[in-house]
Design a protein around this motif. Sequence first.
Motif, PDB file in Angstrom:
ATOM      1  N   LYS A  56      29.664  37.365  34.711  1.00  0.00           N
ATOM      2  CA  LYS A  56      30.858  36.719  34.161  1.00  0.00           C
ATOM      3  C   LYS A  56      30.952  36.827  32.641  1.00  0.00           C
ATOM      4  O   LYS A  56      32.022  37.118  32.102  1.00  0.00           O
ATOM      5  CB  LYS A  56      30.909  35.254  34.600  1.00  0.00           C
ATOM      6  N   THR A  57      29.860  36.613  31.954  1.00  0.00           N
ATOM      7  CA  THR A  57      29.907  36.616  30.483  1.00  0.00           C
ATOM      8  C   THR A  57      30.149  38.014  29.912  1.00  0.00           C
ATOM      9  O   THR A  57      30.589  38.144  28.772  1.00  0.00           O
ATOM     10  CB  THR A  57      28.612  36.044  29.875  1.00  0.00           C
ATOM     11  N   LYS A  60      34.831  40.418  30.031  1.00  0.00           N
ATOM     12  CA  LYS A  60      35.890  39.734  29.292  1.00  0.00           C
ATOM     13  C   LYS A  60      36.878  40.702  28.643  1.00  0.00           C
ATOM     14  O   LYS A  60      37.755  40.278  27.900  1.00  0.00           O
ATOM     15  CB  LYS A  60      35.277  38.830  28.224  1.00  0.00           C
ATOM     16  N   ARG A  65      40.191  43.289  33.018  1.00  0.00           N
ATOM     17  CA  ARG A  65      41.276  42.432  33.519  1.00  0.00           C
ATOM     18  C   ARG A  65      42.377  43.273  34.161  1.00  0.00           C
ATOM     19  O   ARG A  65      42.776  43.038  35.298  1.00  0.00           O
ATOM     20  CB  ARG A  65      41.860  41.612  32.358  1.00  0.00           C
ATOM     21  N   GLN A 101      38.514  33.770  35.802  1.00  0.00           N
ATOM     22  CA  GLN A 101      38.904  32.611  35.006  1.00  0.00           C
ATOM     23  C   GLN A 101      38.600  32.820  33.523  1.00  0.00           C
ATOM     24  O   GLN A 101      38.958  31.990  32.688  1.00  0.00           O
ATOM     25  CB  GLN A 101      38.243  31.339  35.544  1.00  0.00           C
ATOM     26  N   ASN A 102      37.983  33.966  33.190  1.00  0.00           N
ATOM     27  CA  ASN A 102      37.800  34.351  31.782  1.00  0.00           C
ATOM     28  C   ASN A 102      39.150  34.628  31.120  1.00  0.00           C
ATOM     29  O   ASN A 102      39.230  34.704  29.900  1.00  0.00           O
ATOM     30  CB  ASN A 102      36.952  35.626  31.671  1.00  0.00           C
TER      31      ASN A 102
END
Length: 185
Positions: A56-57, A60, A65, A101-102
């Motif tokens: 997740k980190t 971004k 996306r 959700q980032n």
Amino acid sequence: MAMWDRIKDQAKGLQQQAQGARGASAGGHGRPGSGSSGGSKAQLVNTLKSQLTSLKTELKSGAYRDASMAMCALVAAADGHVDPAERQHVESLILNNDVLQNFPSEQLRQRFNKHVDQLAFNFQQGKAEVLQEIAKAAKKPTEARAVVQTGFVVAGADGYVAPAEEQVLREACSVLNLSPQEFGL
């Protein structure tokens, strides 16, 4: 890099389990309840979901996306059309996905719907445009794999990955220079 190798080993192990289960349940169609291959696909989807969450980190960038939204639209329209209920279901999966959700939900919704509209208007032309968007993530292997994983998680959300969904996932692997076998395809 060691973490990615561990993830690949997990995926490879699950792929081998799925192939073994397919051989053991010859005659089944891979749907849940028709042998153990359905369970193996569900297990693979869960593993891919966990792998995505662990990254997740790192996920971004705008390229991830945009390619992920294109991938989700392609999976949703894999059979050539998307009915309103299916569109709403996939949109809900997107907005509730930990990794996605980032990004602001309106950005995700806008990009997903743009691609679904392209695919609904002219599936073949829309598919070509969506695959071009997906291909932009090929520059970063971690993101490229995450795009396919995101598509796989959306495809398997109902407990079954349809043949048309598997086909578009393979096509995405191709434009991302990834081996479909890495994902059990």
